[in-house]
Write a protein that holds these residues in place. Structure first.
Motif, PDB file in Angstrom:
ATOM      1  N   GLU C 139      44.301  59.702  55.906  1.00  0.00           N
ATOM      2  CA  GLU C 139      42.866  58.690  55.205  1.00  0.00           C
ATOM      3  C   GLU C 139      41.685  60.119  54.038  1.00  0.00           C
ATOM      4  O   GLU C 139      41.217  59.089  53.503  1.00  0.00           O
ATOM      5  N   GLU C 144      40.792  69.726  52.010  1.00  0.00           N
ATOM      6  CA  GLU C 144      40.651  71.297  51.287  1.00  0.00           C
ATOM      7  C   GLU C 144      39.891  72.276  51.419  1.00  0.00           C
ATOM      8  O   GLU C 144      39.594  73.445  51.343  1.00  0.00           O
ATOM      9  N   GLN C 145      38.845  71.754  52.122  1.00  0.00           N
ATOM     10  CA  GLN C 145      37.122  72.944  52.892  1.00  0.00           C
ATOM     11  C   GLN C 145      37.269  71.969  54.110  1.00  0.00           C
ATOM     12  O   GLN C 145      36.228  70.698  54.492  1.00  0.00           O
ATOM     13  N   LEU C 146      36.934  73.044  55.152  1.00  0.00           N
ATOM     14  CA  LEU C 146      36.900  72.884  56.932  1.00  0.00           C
ATOM     15  C   LEU C 146      35.203  73.669  56.941  1.00  0.00           C
ATOM     16  O   LEU C 146      35.693  74.651  57.410  1.00  0.00           O
ATOM     17  N   ALA C 220      43.271  75.582  51.555  1.00  0.00           N
ATOM     18  CA  ALA C 220      42.335  74.895  52.163  1.00  0.00           C
ATOM     19  C   ALA C 220      41.790  76.235  52.806  1.00  0.00           C
ATOM     20  O   ALA C 220      42.541  77.365  53.502  1.00  0.00           O
ATOM     21  N   GLU C 239      33.236  69.008  59.620  1.00  0.00           N
ATOM     22  CA  GLU C 239      33.590  68.526  58.445  1.00  0.00           C
ATOM     23  C   GLU C 239      34.089  68.753  57.759  1.00  0.00           C
ATOM     24  O   GLU C 239      35.020  69.539  57.295  1.00  0.00           O
ATOM     25  N   PHE C 241      36.114  67.945  55.070  1.00  0.00           N
ATOM     26  CA  PHE C 241      36.192  67.349  53.165  1.00  0.00           C
ATOM     27  C   PHE C 241      37.228  67.346  52.733  1.00  0.00           C
ATOM     28  O   PHE C 241      38.470  68.027  52.912  1.00  0.00           O
ATOM     29  N   GLY C 242      37.889  66.365  52.077  1.00  0.00           N
ATOM     30  CA  GLY C 242      38.884  65.913  51.911  1.00  0.00           C
ATOM     31  C   GLY C 242      39.363  65.463  49.997  1.00  0.00           C
ATOM     32  O   GLY C 242      38.094  65.397  49.141  1.00  0.00           O
ATOM     33  N   SER C 243      40.225  65.573  50.002  1.00  0.00           N
ATOM     34  CA  SER C 243      40.352  64.816  48.115  1.00  0.00           C
ATOM     35  C   SER C 243      39.212  63.863  48.134  1.00  0.00           C
ATOM     36  O   SER C 243      39.380  63.180  46.509  1.00  0.00           O
ATOM     37  N   VAL C 244      39.684  62.537  48.805  1.00  0.00           N
ATOM     38  CA  VAL C 244      39.288  61.347  48.213  1.00  0.00           C
ATOM     39  C   VAL C 244      38.470  61.145  50.051  1.00  0.00           C
ATOM     40  O   VAL C 244      38.054  59.551  49.909  1.00  0.00           O
ATOM     41  N   ALA C 245      37.708  61.567  51.116  1.00  0.00           N
ATOM     42  CA  ALA C 245      37.154  61.080  51.685  1.00  0.00           C
ATOM     43  C   ALA C 245      37.035  62.260  52.757  1.00  0.00           C
ATOM     44  O   ALA C 245      37.309  63.229  52.282  1.00  0.00           O
ATOM     45  N   THR C 246      36.291  62.237  53.240  1.00  0.00           N
ATOM     46  CA  THR C 246      35.511  63.361  54.218  1.00  0.00           C
ATOM     47  C   THR C 246      34.514  62.796  55.796  1.00  0.00           C
ATOM     48  O   THR C 246      34.432  61.650  55.258  1.00  0.00           O
ATOM     49  N   LEU C 247      35.411  63.422  55.984  1.00  0.00           N
ATOM     50  CA  LEU C 247      34.960  62.937  57.758  1.00  0.00           C
ATOM     51  C   LEU C 247      34.010  64.394  58.608  1.00  0.00           C
ATOM     52  O   LEU C 247      34.697  65.788  58.237  1.00  0.00           O
TER      53      LEU C 247
END
Lengths: 331, 331, 331, 331
Positions: C139, C144-146, C220, C239, C241-247
């Motif tokens: 999703e 990329e960044q946690l 990552a 957090e 942080f993803g390439s198309v969305a962040t949760l």
């Protein structure tokens, strides 16, 4: 230990059965439901027996208290018999759809001195209860304007609606009670209704959308907004606007996850689906209050009179809507 | 009234030109840019004249102050000449990409006693400035852990990246300054970088993602997170974790509209797109501080030394990342 | 039905006892604790018997599984004996403070093919689990960044701290596991620590504040922030942080009440106090996963190797902090 | 370029003067106010001349448009004269407090074909305008229930209240216009008022708190909540509840700083103080719409008829409150 009989093995009956079993000082002894299979299933899961008729609970020597979760038309009869048999009663709202019948029931029972609690579950929601406690403690100064929003995720089917007594007696009744919980006696009601959602609701003479204005004896104003359908789930909010502070209760989400993306930010999931999910802790706390009150010999609250007053407000709203004028209640 | 000359008619030059014109005590007199057409366009919109070469601003008798918004390699030369010509200088960050050159510039200028302010715009963001004021006032007790998140909406093109000096000198430098703004001197730096987004960034020897740990002279810890791309817009947040309270600054949305539907609730719009939108009030407040300081004869802040220190931290981060070890700075 | 023996009748033992009793397919049979009174009290409240020594649980024929909630130094011994006795094991983290001892234990047990689950409760938090599921489902694109924030409300007493193995093995170990849960294998660690809160923590050679950077095998980056004290309660956030969305997962409040007044608006109550309150549903879900796995004959997760890896990361962080350099792990 | 004359140099006059000066296609030419000193001060700051009487603006050949920001009783006269003199008019709300006078004015002006815009600034608030655009685009399905909350931070003084025309004509009139903006024509009004705040408000025959229910011609319901005092600042919110989605607009804070401590979490600052702060961008956008419309020769909106309808709703609310019944409007 309080030993329970349960009338009604439907959706709400199952909620109460779970609450009884989970309570360390309560035990479910017997279940009655005209749908024998439902009663058997529920009793089986709680190590309880099936009562083949209501009298098998009313007359049982090993039952101290009953929960009435059967259809509304049975409430007055079961409540009357249970009180006379010396059992404490926790009865789902509404007491009845007919105020005259409720008043007659009260005259009947008044001298029996029984213990009756009406299941207005929202009073036991941790957030609403916190607001009540803080308002009572004077934290917001004078409560001047109360706003209640209550919207169901989707309309009940036609069969349910047609025998529900109408939106004010079936749905708004919870909001009327919440208003009384926070504001005390209500002296004036104005209501407006609309049919915007489902044709069958209008066909049976009911409204699917409603707004109500009320004035409390102390002078405060209150407004209620209802809808039978809400795209984002069960919408249950209040705002207690006070002279020095304001407390609000928002909706609850199943998780604390938020999503950010190119379409939007801070996106929360849809709210908890419906009353079973939203008010799970409230149902537990409600039963705990009932059990604790009965075991201590104190009167549980909300009582019969609270059930009566909420219905009187529903009647007043109905009359206001039909007559197009404010309806005053005898303080 | 402070009369300005402007070097650079690009994106950032236009921002400063707007700030000057909007300021009641400032006026834009002349613009210089090697791209004559840009200079003419910008000068035209601000009733200013075009300076055909830099000297036409440096030597102008009707110019009191200059804004240096031209490419980084020109900064040291223009700054030096402007200070020597007795003009107050507001120079965009970074002073230069080479610390030795910055130090040489400083030695050159030290005795001139000029007025130099470096354009670290974030210090003037109303929210960050509010955090600074409250931290200084002791509101959060001791500031123990500072977290800075800074992500661009989309990576700059290869040409920009290849001459940017790398992510630490180009992008993180703002965060280094913000860390110093809130924490004071930094004594230790650790950094990690990664290439996760665009192959051309790796090709030119840079990183598109980075995380940095720092220790302040006073003992507090700090972490910075950077990315050259962010799906939900320009991500600019800080958290100042203190011993008795914590202040956070979240992102800003263009409107206060929230959407609820079956897919989700409390959905905010994407954040303000990029620095021009996010820091509009900061650029105005930055210029106002510069104008007010110069007119009052006080030293504007951040000054040359702040520009130098931020660059030193970028160098330290670069070294840490390459050597795989903590780098200590001479306090 | 899974029949449980429980080692440890302390705070965490009581949590597990409650989870076992509340689970429809589990039953608590016996409790052992060197503090006889604690064991008796807990056993009494769960209709279980007291085991006067550990062997009385290990050797019991009517016990299928054990929960090890006793002090860390006892874990390896009890786990080894329980596995050899054919019992499924749910062991609290950490397996041990000494990686060599953990590896020796593994060599010992490898051939026994036993069932071991390590109690990293956060994997079962509904919000963190939801993030994991959505990340796995693609999703957010590439993660990329946690960012992991984990702060306790108040420092444990000196006695606890001095035998805790240090902040990385005692506290950050949960975050190391959460990082592996979401990112997979970690290949590089950098850490920074500080003493800002309680002198006794420094006195015993530990840190009360820490920040960690990590690189995952997939590229990552991850950062962890820890503090032993947090003015606003238990701070547990992530957090992704993803390439198309962040949760993101924020903190939880006990109610949904917000307050507005002249001092501020949208004021939420302090967050849930500590892990017992914050992770109540996680402990229930953890036990349910263990029970279901054992009854189905599948391997529960996280397993022994996960416990081993989290400890190896704590060792690496310790080494990085002391040596002032990045520490690489053998993939 | 549109050349403006301004009537009224008070608080709202100064707002409009700022908007005119900031607009690239507008210029403030002359200011009139019976308080000569105010007119001089304002004119001086905008390089405009002082008009010693109204006629000096009405008759001026170098003035194309007027802003009427003088007291309400002067509106009809100034508007009439300005239109007849061929000037475009932007008139502050309300047109007048007497509906008969408004209708007479309209009859007078109808044949002149003048350009009149009424200053309902909220239509130009970026958030409310965004809701309007999205509702019109069908994003929420059918708009079924509109909720408007409008509370002032503190009550105006007795002198203002006594000549204000009452809460519905003075304060709610903005909400009536906002309701019409989003819902179109209104066909039914019910109102309730209360005196909870200041005795002098009751003394002059007005209410300080009010709630209104309305029904739109299309069937939707609307409710408005007003208070003359709000502990947490200027409270300006709407909720547009639709059949498939709902849009809400919350209040605005001066910064994005949030505070967490032992007393509470996520604490935002008090909201923007009052209409000058809250609606700054709205006033600018309002003037821009007026200037653009006049320069293009199109009719600006909201127009005279909108000002008339909002007043008619105020009258209806007044009548409902006094008569205790629903008041229907001729569609």
């Amino acid at each position: 230990m309080l030993r329970f009989g349960l009338f009604g093995a439907g959706r709400i009956g199952r909620v109460h059965a779970d609450s009884v079993t989970a309570h360390p000082q309560a035990r479910l002894v017997a279940v009655h439901d005209p749908m024998q299979a439902s009663a058997e299933d529920l009793a089986g899961r709680h190590d309880a027996r099936v009562a083949t008729d209501a009298e098998a609970i009313i007359a049982a020597g090993d039952i101290d208290a009953v929960v009435i979760g059967s259809p509304t038309p049975t409430h007055v009869d079961l409540m009357t018999r249970a009180v006379r048999a010396g059992k404490a009663v926790l009865c789902e709202k509404p007491i009845d759809l007919d105020l005259a019948r409720v008043d007659a029931c009260w005259q009947d029972l008044e001298d029996d001195g029984g213990t009756i609690m009406i299941g207005f579950n929202r009073r036991f929601d941790p957030s609403f209860a916190d607001v009540k406690a803080r308002v009572d403690a004077g934290e917001i100064g004078a409560l001047e304007q109360l706003t209640i929003v209550s919207r169901d995720p989707a309309p009940a089917p036609e069969g349910y609606i047609s025998s529900s007594g109408g939106i004010f007696r079936d749905m708004t009744i919870h909001d009327f009670d919440l208003a009384r919980f926070l504001l005390g006696d209500i002296v004036e009601v104005q209501a407006m209704g609309a049919n915007l959602i489902e044709p069958y609701i209008e066909r049976v003479g009911d409204h699917d959308s409603a707004m109500v204005l009320m004035r409390a004896a102390g002078g405060a104003l209150c407004q209620i907004t209802n809808s039978r359908r809400c795209s984002y789930g069960y919408d249950q909010r209040i705002e207690a606007f006070g002279s020095v502070a304001t407390l609000t209760v928002g909706n609850l989400t199943p998780t604390a996850v938020r999503r950010q993306d190119a379409r939007g930010t801070e996106q929360a999931p849809p709210y908890l689906e419906f009353f079973l999910e939203r008010y799970t802790p409230a149902y537990r706390a409600e039963l705990d209050h009932f059990v604790t009150s009965v075991l201590r010999g104190t009167a549980p609250s909300p009582g019969f009179a609270d059930g009566r007053e909420a219905l009187a407000l529903a009647d007043a709203a109905d009359e206001s809507l039909r007559a197009g004028r404010a309806v005053r209640l005898d303080g």
